[in-house]
Design a protein around this motif. Structure first.
Motif, PDB file in Angstrom:
ATOM      1  N   SER A 104      29.777  -7.284 -22.990  1.00  0.00           N
ATOM      2  CA  SER A 104      28.375  -7.630 -23.205  1.00  0.00           C
ATOM      3  C   SER A 104      28.291  -8.292 -24.576  1.00  0.00           C
ATOM      4  CB  SER A 104      27.502  -6.367 -23.165  1.00  0.00           C
ATOM      5  OG  SER A 104      26.163  -6.653 -23.484  1.00  0.00           O
ATOM      6  N   GLU A 105      27.711  -9.461 -24.632  1.00  0.00           N
ATOM      7  CA  GLU A 105      27.622 -10.206 -25.891  1.00  0.00           C
ATOM      8  C   GLU A 105      26.388  -9.802 -26.694  1.00  0.00           C
ATOM      9  OE1 GLU A 105      27.726 -14.401 -25.218  1.00  0.00           O
ATOM     10  OE2 GLU A 105      29.728 -14.348 -24.346  1.00  0.00           O
ATOM     11  N   PRO A 106      26.483  -9.908 -28.017  1.00  0.00           N
ATOM     12  CA  PRO A 106      25.283  -9.693 -28.828  1.00  0.00           C
ATOM     13  C   PRO A 106      24.328 -10.872 -28.646  1.00  0.00           C
ATOM     14  CG  PRO A 106      27.086 -10.440 -30.204  1.00  0.00           C
ATOM     15  CD  PRO A 106      27.645 -10.255 -28.820  1.00  0.00           C
ATOM     16  N   THR A 107      23.063 -10.612 -28.783  1.00  0.00           N
ATOM     17  CA  THR A 107      22.060 -11.678 -28.735  1.00  0.00           C
ATOM     18  C   THR A 107      21.166 -11.525 -29.959  1.00  0.00           C
ATOM     19  OG1 THR A 107      20.458 -10.366 -27.485  1.00  0.00           O
ATOM     20  CG2 THR A 107      22.042 -11.664 -26.198  1.00  0.00           C
ATOM     21  N   ALA A 108      20.361 -12.536 -30.220  1.00  0.00           N
ATOM     22  CA  ALA A 108      19.421 -12.451 -31.336  1.00  0.00           C
ATOM     23  C   ALA A 108      18.429 -11.299 -31.114  1.00  0.00           C
ATOM     24  CB  ALA A 108      18.678 -13.775 -31.495  1.00  0.00           C
ATOM     25  N   GLU A 109      18.049 -11.071 -29.858  1.00  0.00           N
ATOM     26  CA  GLU A 109      17.105 -10.006 -29.535  1.00  0.00           C
ATOM     27  C   GLU A 109      17.758  -8.624 -29.567  1.00  0.00           C
ATOM     28  OE1 GLU A 109      17.689 -12.599 -27.299  1.00  0.00           O
ATOM     29  OE2 GLU A 109      16.080 -13.827 -28.120  1.00  0.00           O
ATOM     30  N   VAL A 110      19.046  -8.559 -29.202  1.00  0.00           N
ATOM     31  CA  VAL A 110      19.762  -7.283 -29.151  1.00  0.00           C
ATOM     32  C   VAL A 110      21.091  -7.464 -29.886  1.00  0.00           C
ATOM     33  CG1 VAL A 110      20.589  -5.416 -27.658  1.00  0.00           C
ATOM     34  CG2 VAL A 110      18.704  -6.864 -26.892  1.00  0.00           C
ATOM     35  N   PRO A 111      21.062  -7.389 -31.220  1.00  0.00           N
ATOM     36  CA  PRO A 111      22.276  -7.644 -31.994  1.00  0.00           C
ATOM     37  C   PRO A 111      23.280  -6.499 -31.967  1.00  0.00           C
ATOM     38  CG  PRO A 111      20.457  -7.119 -33.456  1.00  0.00           C
ATOM     39  CD  PRO A 111      19.893  -7.199 -32.064  1.00  0.00           C
ATOM     40  N   PHE A 112      22.843  -5.294 -31.581  1.00  0.00           N
ATOM     41  CA  PHE A 112      23.712  -4.121 -31.544  1.00  0.00           C
ATOM     42  C   PHE A 112      23.359  -3.241 -30.355  1.00  0.00           C
ATOM     43  CE2 PHE A 112      23.433  -5.118 -36.115  1.00  0.00           C
ATOM     44  CZ  PHE A 112      24.784  -5.295 -36.391  1.00  0.00           C
ATOM     45  N   VAL A 113      24.310  -2.405 -29.948  1.00  0.00           N
ATOM     46  CA  VAL A 113      24.042  -1.353 -28.974  1.00  0.00           C
ATOM     47  C   VAL A 113      23.202  -0.290 -29.687  1.00  0.00           C
ATOM     48  CG1 VAL A 113      25.112   0.467 -27.580  1.00  0.00           C
ATOM     49  CG2 VAL A 113      26.186  -1.795 -27.703  1.00  0.00           C
ATOM     50  N   GLU A 114      22.221   0.249 -29.007  1.00  0.00           N
ATOM     51  CA  GLU A 114      21.350   1.268 -29.592  1.00  0.00           C
ATOM     52  C   GLU A 114      22.085   2.611 -29.560  1.00  0.00           C
ATOM     53  OE1 GLU A 114      18.927   4.049 -30.611  1.00  0.00           O
ATOM     54  OE2 GLU A 114      18.927   4.014 -28.434  1.00  0.00           O
ATOM     55  N   ALA A 115      22.306   3.212 -30.732  1.00  0.00           N
ATOM     56  CA  ALA A 115      23.138   4.412 -30.872  1.00  0.00           C
ATOM     57  C   ALA A 115      22.617   5.591 -30.056  1.00  0.00           C
ATOM     58  CB  ALA A 115      23.256   4.801 -32.346  1.00  0.00           C
ATOM     59  N   GLY A 116      21.329   5.839 -30.106  1.00  0.00           N
ATOM     60  CA  GLY A 116      20.759   6.962 -29.368  1.00  0.00           C
ATOM     61  C   GLY A 116      20.919   6.817 -27.868  1.00  0.00           C
ATOM     62  N   LEU A 117      20.708   5.620 -27.365  1.00  0.00           N
ATOM     63  CA  LEU A 117      20.867   5.358 -25.937  1.00  0.00           C
ATOM     64  C   LEU A 117      22.328   5.537 -25.519  1.00  0.00           C
ATOM     65  CD1 LEU A 117      19.750   4.463 -23.213  1.00  0.00           C
ATOM     66  CD2 LEU A 117      20.044   2.083 -23.970  1.00  0.00           C
ATOM     67  N   LEU A 118      23.262   5.015 -26.322  1.00  0.00           N
ATOM     68  CA  LEU A 118      24.683   5.185 -26.020  1.00  0.00           C
ATOM     69  C   LEU A 118      25.038   6.670 -25.972  1.00  0.00           C
ATOM     70  CD1 LEU A 118      27.548   4.079 -25.574  1.00  0.00           C
ATOM     71  CD2 LEU A 118      27.773   3.966 -28.072  1.00  0.00           C
ATOM     72  N   HIS A 119      24.579   7.443 -26.947  1.00  0.00           N
ATOM     73  CA  HIS A 119      24.859   8.877 -26.994  1.00  0.00           C
ATOM     74  C   HIS A 119      24.313   9.577 -25.747  1.00  0.00           C
ATOM     75  CE1 HIS A 119      24.341  13.066 -28.453  1.00  0.00           C
ATOM     76  NE2 HIS A 119      25.553  12.822 -28.925  1.00  0.00           N
ATOM     77  N   GLU A 120      23.125   9.216 -25.352  1.00  0.00           N
ATOM     78  CA  GLU A 120      22.510   9.811 -24.157  1.00  0.00           C
ATOM     79  C   GLU A 120      23.317   9.489 -22.903  1.00  0.00           C
ATOM     80  OE1 GLU A 120      18.558   8.903 -21.555  1.00  0.00           O
ATOM     81  OE2 GLU A 120      18.289   9.013 -23.731  1.00  0.00           O
ATOM     82  N   VAL A 121      23.728   8.244 -22.747  1.00  0.00           N
ATOM     83  CA  VAL A 121      24.497   7.836 -21.553  1.00  0.00           C
ATOM     84  C   VAL A 121      25.844   8.537 -21.528  1.00  0.00           C
ATOM     85  CG1 VAL A 121      25.668   5.893 -20.442  1.00  0.00           C
ATOM     86  CG2 VAL A 121      23.317   5.631 -21.248  1.00  0.00           C
ATOM     87  N   VAL A 122      26.539   8.580 -22.650  1.00  0.00           N
ATOM     88  CA  VAL A 122      27.832   9.263 -22.706  1.00  0.00           C
ATOM     89  C   VAL A 122      27.666  10.726 -22.331  1.00  0.00           C
ATOM     90  CG1 VAL A 122      29.644  10.079 -24.285  1.00  0.00           C
ATOM     91  CG2 VAL A 122      28.919   7.693 -24.352  1.00  0.00           C
ATOM     92  N   GLY A 123      26.682  11.392 -22.911  1.00  0.00           N
ATOM     93  CA  GLY A 123      26.448  12.799 -22.609  1.00  0.00           C
ATOM     94  C   GLY A 123      26.147  13.045 -21.158  1.00  0.00           C
ATOM     95  N   ARG A 124      25.344  12.198 -20.567  1.00  0.00           N
ATOM     96  CA  ARG A 124      24.984  12.352 -19.148  1.00  0.00           C
ATOM     97  C   ARG A 124      26.206  12.154 -18.267  1.00  0.00           C
ATOM     98  NH1 ARG A 124      23.196   8.308 -16.363  1.00  0.00           N
ATOM     99  NH2 ARG A 124      22.177   7.299 -18.119  1.00  0.00           N
ATOM    100  N   LEU A 125      27.033  11.174 -18.574  1.00  0.00           N
ATOM    101  CA  LEU A 125      28.182  10.877 -17.727  1.00  0.00           C
ATOM    102  C   LEU A 125      29.281  11.933 -17.809  1.00  0.00           C
ATOM    103  CD1 LEU A 125      28.498   7.012 -18.075  1.00  0.00           C
ATOM    104  CD2 LEU A 125      27.818   8.314 -16.057  1.00  0.00           C
ATOM    105  N   ILE A 126      29.443  12.558 -18.940  1.00  0.00           N
ATOM    106  CA  ILE A 126      30.503  13.564 -19.030  1.00  0.00           C
ATOM    107  C   ILE A 126      29.955  14.983 -18.980  1.00  0.00           C
ATOM    108  CG2 ILE A 126      32.090  12.026 -20.221  1.00  0.00           C
ATOM    109  CD1 ILE A 126      31.528  13.577 -22.743  1.00  0.00           C
ATOM    110  N   GLY A 127      28.633  15.121 -18.824  1.00  0.00           N
ATOM    111  CA  GLY A 127      28.033  16.429 -18.656  1.00  0.00           C
ATOM    112  C   GLY A 127      27.909  17.241 -19.931  1.00  0.00           C
TER     113      GLY A 127
END
Length: 130
Positions: A104-127
């Motif tokens: 996934s490429e960075p864009t001007a609108e989304v220059p970084f992955v959102e840390a909180g969202l990443l943490h939530e997704v990781v937690g959900r996927l590994i329980g």
């Protein structure tokens, strides 16, 4: 775009300076990237994928944001607060960049992955929710 993205090929960048990174390997990395992209309508921010070795993916976050979360085993935060020095390979946006590529490429609108969202997704996927 970001000055830390090379004009061609790929280059090593020190995590914790221009970005923090969260490193995840293999199938879990693919699942996390897929979930993030689905949730964000394919505007997840910068995700770098390695085509060799452990097939790590690096989710690039704003500086000083990765170490603000407790990551489960198998997920490693790379940044200034992490132990030791960490470098992340960053591919150019076009041309030959093997063995690295943008999932996934960075864009001007989304220059970084959102840390909180990443943490939530990781937690959900590994329980594990922390």
């Amino acid at each position: 775009m970001h000055a830390w993205i090379p004009a061609s090929g790929h280059g090593l960048r020190h995590a914790g300076i221009h970005f923090d990174a969260v490193r995840i390997a293999g199938v879990l990395a693919e699942q996390v990237a897929y979930e993030l992209m689905q949730f964000t309508d394919f505007q997840a921010g910068p995700i770098v994928r390695e085509a060799t070795g452990h097939r790590y993916m690096y989710f690039l976050l704003p500086p000083q944001s990765a170490t603000g979360h407790r990551w489960p085993a198998g997920v490693r935060a790379l940044g200034r607060g992490a132990q030791g020095w960490a470098y992340v390979g960053v591919p150019a946006l076009g041309g030959l960049t093997w063995p690295l590529e943008w999932r996934s490429e960075p864009t001007a609108e989304v220059p970084f992955v959102e840390a909180g969202l990443l943490h939530e997704v990781v937690g959900r996927l590994i329980g594990v929710v922390r």
